[in-house]
Design a protein around this motif. Sequence first.
Motif, PDB file in Angstrom:
ATOM      1  N   CYS A   4       0.848  -1.209   0.000  1.00 12.76           N
ATOM      2  CA  CYS A   4       0.000   0.000   0.000  1.00 12.76           C
ATOM      3  C   CYS A   4       0.877   1.250   0.000  1.00 12.76           C
ATOM      4  CB  CYS A   4      -0.930   0.020   1.211  1.00 12.76           C
ATOM      5  SG  CYS A   4      -2.173  -1.284   1.144  1.00 12.76           S
ATOM      6  N   ARG A   5       1.895   1.243   0.834  1.00 16.79           N
ATOM      7  CA  ARG A   5       2.779   2.429   0.899  1.00 16.79           C
ATOM      8  C   ARG A   5       3.486   2.644  -0.439  1.00 16.79           C
ATOM      9  NH1 ARG A   5       4.489   0.163   6.632  1.00 16.79           N
ATOM     10  NH2 ARG A   5       2.709   0.976   7.791  1.00 16.79           N
ATOM     11  N   GLU A   6       3.895   1.541  -1.068  1.00 14.10           N
ATOM     12  CA  GLU A   6       4.589   1.669  -2.365  1.00 14.10           C
ATOM     13  C   GLU A   6       3.658   2.216  -3.435  1.00 14.10           C
ATOM     14  OE1 GLU A   6       7.919  -1.859  -1.746  1.00 14.10           O
ATOM     15  OE2 GLU A   6       6.178  -2.235  -3.047  1.00 14.10           O
ATOM     16  N   GLN A   7       2.390   1.781  -3.394  1.00 11.40           N
ATOM     17  CA  GLN A   7       1.436   2.274  -4.401  1.00 11.40           C
ATOM     18  C   GLN A   7       1.230   3.781  -4.241  1.00 11.40           C
ATOM     19  OE1 GLN A   7       0.136   0.529  -6.997  1.00 11.40           O
ATOM     20  NE2 GLN A   7       1.451  -1.124  -6.297  1.00 11.40           N
ATOM     21  N   VAL A   8       1.191   4.238  -2.980  1.00  9.09           N
ATOM     22  CA  VAL A   8       1.013   5.671  -2.732  1.00  9.09           C
ATOM     23  C   VAL A   8       2.261   6.438  -3.198  1.00  9.09           C
ATOM     24  CG1 VAL A   8       0.776   7.421  -0.915  1.00  9.09           C
ATOM     25  CG2 VAL A   8      -0.684   5.391  -0.910  1.00  9.09           C
ATOM     26  N   ASP A  19     -11.608   3.183  -6.750  1.00  9.90           N
ATOM     27  CA  ASP A  19     -13.055   2.958  -6.952  1.00  9.90           C
ATOM     28  C   ASP A  19     -13.792   4.281  -7.102  1.00  9.90           C
ATOM     29  OD1 ASP A  19     -13.659  -0.170  -5.801  1.00  9.90           O
ATOM     30  OD2 ASP A  19     -11.815   0.816  -5.227  1.00  9.90           O
ATOM     31  N   ASP A  20     -13.425   5.268  -6.271  1.00  8.35           N
ATOM     32  CA  ASP A  20     -14.077   6.590  -6.361  1.00  8.35           C
ATOM     33  C   ASP A  20     -13.822   7.216  -7.726  1.00  8.35           C
ATOM     34  OD1 ASP A  20     -14.835   6.572  -3.627  1.00  8.35           O
ATOM     35  OD2 ASP A  20     -12.853   7.284  -3.046  1.00  8.35           O
ATOM     36  N   GLU A  21     -12.561   7.204  -8.119  1.00  8.83           N
ATOM     37  CA  GLU A  21     -12.204   7.897  -9.366  1.00  8.83           C
ATOM     38  C   GLU A  21     -12.802   7.196 -10.585  1.00  8.83           C
ATOM     39  OE1 GLU A  21     -10.467  11.077  -9.419  1.00  8.83           O
ATOM     40  OE2 GLU A  21     -11.491  10.637  -7.555  1.00  8.83           O
ATOM     41  N   LYS A  28      -4.240  20.350  -5.502  1.00  9.46           N
ATOM     42  CA  LYS A  28      -5.013  19.245  -4.929  1.00  9.46           C
ATOM     43  C   LYS A  28      -4.507  17.925  -5.485  1.00  9.46           C
ATOM     44  CE  LYS A  28      -8.783  22.218  -4.153  1.00  9.46           C
ATOM     45  NZ  LYS A  28      -8.463  23.282  -5.116  1.00  9.46           N
ATOM     46  N   VAL A  29      -4.318  16.967  -4.580  1.00 10.93           N
ATOM     47  CA  VAL A  29      -3.779  15.683  -5.031  1.00 10.93           C
ATOM     48  C   VAL A  29      -4.572  14.520  -4.433  1.00 10.93           C
ATOM     49  CG1 VAL A  29      -1.448  16.638  -5.258  1.00 10.93           C
ATOM     50  CG2 VAL A  29      -2.081  15.525  -3.131  1.00 10.93           C
ATOM     51  N   LYS A  30      -4.555  13.402  -5.164  1.00 16.02           N
ATOM     52  CA  LYS A  30      -5.266  12.196  -4.724  1.00 16.02           C
ATOM     53  C   LYS A  30      -4.284  11.020  -4.707  1.00 16.02           C
ATOM     54  CE  LYS A  30      -9.427  13.943  -6.927  1.00 16.02           C
ATOM     55  NZ  LYS A  30     -10.313  13.864  -8.094  1.00 16.02           N
ATOM     56  N   PRO A  31      -3.496  10.901  -3.640  1.00 21.02           N
ATOM     57  CA  PRO A  31      -2.431   9.890  -3.650  1.00 21.02           C
ATOM     58  C   PRO A  31      -2.925   8.437  -3.563  1.00 21.02           C
ATOM     59  CG  PRO A  31      -1.973  11.635  -2.061  1.00 21.02           C
ATOM     60  CD  PRO A  31      -3.403  11.771  -2.457  1.00 21.02           C
ATOM     61  N   LEU A  32      -4.223   8.208  -3.318  1.00 22.07           N
ATOM     62  CA  LEU A  32      -4.701   6.814  -3.191  1.00 22.07           C
ATOM     63  C   LEU A  32      -5.228   6.236  -4.508  1.00 22.07           C
ATOM     64  CD1 LEU A  32      -6.662   6.715   0.218  1.00 22.07           C
ATOM     65  CD2 LEU A  32      -4.273   6.198  -0.219  1.00 22.07           C
ATOM     66  N   VAL A  33      -5.020   6.932  -5.626  1.00 21.48           N
ATOM     67  CA  VAL A  33      -5.639   6.451  -6.870  1.00 21.48           C
ATOM     68  C   VAL A  33      -5.159   5.070  -7.316  1.00 21.48           C
ATOM     69  CG1 VAL A  33      -6.349   8.642  -7.894  1.00 21.48           C
ATOM     70  CG2 VAL A  33      -4.017   7.814  -8.268  1.00 21.48           C
ATOM     71  N   ARG A  34      -4.040   4.616  -6.774  1.00 18.82           N
ATOM     72  CA  ARG A  34      -3.569   3.277  -7.163  1.00 18.82           C
ATOM     73  C   ARG A  34      -4.043   2.191  -6.202  1.00 18.82           C
ATOM     74  NH1 ARG A  34      -0.014   3.163 -11.142  1.00 18.82           N
ATOM     75  NH2 ARG A  34       0.369   1.023 -10.545  1.00 18.82           N
ATOM     76  N   LEU A  35      -4.913   2.564  -5.232  1.00 21.81           N
ATOM     77  CA  LEU A  35      -5.413   1.570  -4.275  1.00 21.81           C
ATOM     78  C   LEU A  35      -6.940   1.503  -4.331  1.00 21.81           C
ATOM     79  CD1 LEU A  35      -3.233   2.375  -1.117  1.00 21.81           C
ATOM     80  CD2 LEU A  35      -3.049   0.363  -2.591  1.00 21.81           C
ATOM     81  N   SER A  36      -7.476   0.295  -4.192  1.00 22.31           N
ATOM     82  CA  SER A  36      -8.935   0.143  -4.198  1.00 22.31           C
ATOM     83  C   SER A  36      -9.462   0.323  -2.776  1.00 22.31           C
ATOM     84  CB  SER A  36      -9.312  -1.241  -4.706  1.00 22.31           C
ATOM     85  OG  SER A  36      -8.899  -2.192  -3.745  1.00 22.31           O
ATOM     86  N   GLU A  37     -10.785   0.450  -2.698  1.00 25.59           N
ATOM     87  CA  GLU A  37     -11.455   0.580  -1.404  1.00 25.59           C
ATOM     88  C   GLU A  37     -11.154  -0.616  -0.495  1.00 25.59           C
ATOM     89  OE1 GLU A  37     -15.088   2.871  -2.282  1.00 25.59           O
ATOM     90  OE2 GLU A  37     -15.997   1.049  -1.471  1.00 25.59           O
ATOM     91  N   ARG A  38     -11.130  -1.790  -1.099  1.00 25.34           N
ATOM     92  CA  ARG A  38     -10.868  -3.010  -0.330  1.00 25.34           C
ATOM     93  C   ARG A  38      -9.446  -2.976   0.245  1.00 25.34           C
ATOM     94  NH1 ARG A  38      -8.984  -7.833  -2.359  1.00 25.34           N
ATOM     95  NH2 ARG A  38      -9.394  -9.640  -1.047  1.00 25.34           N
ATOM     96  N   SER A  56     -10.330  -4.379 -14.603  1.00 19.66           N
ATOM     97  CA  SER A  56     -11.078  -3.493 -15.517  1.00 19.66           C
ATOM     98  C   SER A  56     -11.104  -2.055 -15.034  1.00 19.66           C
ATOM     99  CB  SER A  56     -12.531  -3.958 -15.663  1.00 19.66           C
ATOM    100  OG  SER A  56     -12.557  -5.248 -16.151  1.00 19.66           O
ATOM    101  N   LYS A  57     -11.308  -1.877 -13.724  1.00 17.45           N
ATOM    102  CA  LYS A  57     -11.414  -0.516 -13.188  1.00 17.45           C
ATOM    103  C   LYS A  57     -10.117   0.248 -13.426  1.00 17.45           C
ATOM    104  CE  LYS A  57     -14.202  -1.358  -9.315  1.00 17.45           C
ATOM    105  NZ  LYS A  57     -14.324  -1.486  -7.883  1.00 17.45           N
ATOM    106  N   ALA A  58      -9.001  -0.410 -13.102  1.00 17.63           N
ATOM    107  CA  ALA A  58      -7.707   0.262 -13.264  1.00 17.63           C
ATOM    108  C   ALA A  58      -7.456   0.549 -14.739  1.00 17.63           C
ATOM    109  CB  ALA A  58      -6.583  -0.601 -12.691  1.00 17.63           C
TER     110      ALA A  58
END
Length: 302
Positions: A30-34, A160-162, A194-204, A247-249
């Motif tokens: 997770c940290r690496e994805q961020v 998931d949000d994006e 404005k930044v969204k650093p979680l875009v590479r992680l899903s809600e799960r 698919s989402k990614a």
Amino acid sequence: MKCRSCRAPAVIDVYRHNAAFCHPCFLRHCREQVERAIKSFDMIHPGERVLVAVSGGKDSLALWDILLQAEMSADGLYVGLGIGDYSSESRRYARAFAELRGAKLVEIDLPTDFGYDIPTGSSAAKRAPCSACGLSKRHLFNQAALDGGYDVLATGHNLDDEAAVLFGNVLRWDLPYLGRQFPVLPSGDGFARKVKPLVRLSERETAAYCVLQGIDYIVEECPMSAGNRHLRYKEALNDIEARSPGSKAAFYFGFLERLAPLVTPAAEEEREGLHPCPRCGSPTVSEVCAFCKLAARAGGHS
Ligand code: Q46
Ligand code: ZN
């Protein structure tokens, strides 16, 4: 099931990456994805001061935790929306997180500081609750980042949000919105970066991160979210994702790579007609900004 990195027994699988992870390797994943999102989209530079918008939910608290773990200067920002028990509970989680880590939490309370709450604002302005809420939060987050002299405002929007927002924007071919749907929006003209650093992680993944990292978060959904069309888009995409992992990614990152460069001009054109709101100074294309109009209609002030 063995961990992809160290072959220890795995605790979670991530179908999208066709991989499973043990407890420590999942936290590292997770940290690496961020980190990867921050680097590849040039979101935050070394030494910058970050303000993280926290709701008390899993995404924003996971984000704050990951930034603190990376030893960034990251303060939290909690906005009380006046949504009954949900607001008091979510505030409790945000405060507890900050206290436990000795981190600074900036607090704004819509009813106390601006004289209205989201249920009142929504009915007075005849807007859906999430529309009145989104508008209020965008204004307050931006203002708080500028007032506090922060370099960047980070939000906990995940993949998931994006993907759900993108799905909605594509359904309506809403070009100005598509043009603004980037994980980074630059500063300037009265806007903080404005930044969204979680875009590479899903809600799960963010939920699992919180559980494995021992972060307490509000599990209950906001009571005003019923009927929110993004939830329906999320369900539709979850259905597709379950049958075709990845698919989402592919949808979201394919957009960023291939289509986004073509639709930016639509958003840039919008920025050109901006001027400061005479009441609050925020950039707006109208005579008075949408936040000031909403606050006035709801019997509050800006
Ligand atoms: S808080 Fe606000 Fe959300 Fe509640 S009213 Fe809608 S937008 S659902 S993230
Ligand atoms: Zn205004």
